[in-house]
Each structure stands twice: as structure tokens, then as C-alpha cells.
Scaffold this motif. Structure first.
Motif: not given
Length: 169
Positions: A51-61, A64-67, A78-84, A100-101
Motif C-alpha cells: 500500500f502507498t499513501v498519496p495523501n496525508c494531512e495531520m494537525d497533531v494537537r 486536531g484532525s488527520f486524513s 481507502y480514506p481514513d480520517e479522525g481526531v487527536f 468505510f463511509e
């Protein structure tokens, strides 16, 4: 059908998928922490083998959210999102991820992960605890592979922090 799969939703128990993985990395805790919290570095190792990761965004606090988008070898994203929830650098992260929306925009899987980073004389003991908060029977097959997926991701992380440490020398 796997051991966890069932056609009867009343028999489906998401907590059966909870897991704890412990791993020791031959790298300083700060190095492993950075590899886990810097989006450019996360994109280098996140996801199972192939697997590879073409998109990774993180607000580590806290709050904060991540995608993170994982791309399978067949091109499926396979998108994964969440919160710290907790960020205690360089010792502990607590995040909730959702994946898995469905067609209604509801997530079929929600997992709370607690990751601890312990310094042991220059090596890092990492403990990952994954608690499945919600899961529908439709994602049983996917979460049946959660332990293997995390193990393969951590294998990639181990290779990445080892390579990066040797590059710095």
C-alpha cells in the motif's frame, strides 16, 4: 466467511477485534515519534505491505484532525480520517479514526488507538492498543485483517526509522 463474519447482526461483537501490539524499534524515541507524527514521514510507511499513501494531512494537537488515504496495489483508495485526543510528546498519542463511509455518509468503523513510546536505553518500545468503538457487519472482513495490517505497517515503520537513522550518520 471468517470467524468474525456473521449474517446475524445481533451476533456481531466489535470488541472482539480489539488488539494490542508491542514492538521494539532500534531507534531513539524522538525519531519514532517524528515518524509517527510528521505527515511526510507517515506517508513513507503507513499501511500494509504494497500500500502507498498519496495523501496525508495531520494537525497533531488535541482536537486536531488527520486524513490519510491508503492506496491498495489494485488502485483502490481507502480514506481514513479522525481526531487527536491526546498528544503527549514524545510519550503518548490517543486518536480516534473513522473509515468505510457508507452511502449516507456514516462511518462503518470507528477505532480508538492509544500509542505509547517508551525510551529503553536508546531503543523505543512502542505499544499500540486499538479499541473498536463501532463497526458494522459489512466491515467484518476488513477488520478481520486489522492485526495483520498494523503488523505490516509497523514492519514498514521499522525499516523506515532504521534507514532514516543510518542516513543521518
Amino acid at each position: 466467511m471468517t470467524d468474525h463474519e456473521t449474517a446475524d447482526e445481533t451476533e456481531f461483537e466489535p470488541s472482539e477485534y480489539d488488539l494490542t501490539i508491542e514492538r521494539t524499534f532500534d531507534a531513539p524515541r524522538e525519531r519514532v515519534w517524528e515518524a509517527w507524527t510528521d505527515p511526510e514521514q507517515v506517508a513513507q510507511w503507513w499501511g500494509p505491505k504494497g500500500f502507498t499513501v498519496p495523501n496525508c494531512e495531520m494537525d497533531v494537537r488535541p482536537g486536531g484532525s488527520f486524513s490519510i488515504d491508503m492506496e491498495a496495489p489494485d488502485g483502490t483508495i481507502y480514506p481514513d480520517e479522525g481526531v487527536f485526543h491526546e498528544v503527549d510528546e514524545p510519550e503518548r498519542l490517543v486518536v480516534t479514526s473513522r473509515a468505510f463511509e457508507d452511502d449516507d455518509g456514516d462511518f462503518q468503523l470507528e477505532v480508538r488507538q492509544t500509542v505509547t513510546f517508551a525510551d529503553r536505553d536508546g531503543v523505543t518500545e512502542l505499544t499500540l492498543e486499538a479499541e473498536v468503538l463501532t463497526a458494522t457487519p459489512e466491515v467484518a472482513e476488513a477488520i478481520d485483517g486489522m492485526e495483520q495490517g498494523w503488523s505490516e505497517s509497523l514492519d514498514k515503520l521499522e525499516a523506515y526509522v532504521g534507514q532514516s537513522a543510518s542516513d543521518a550518520k
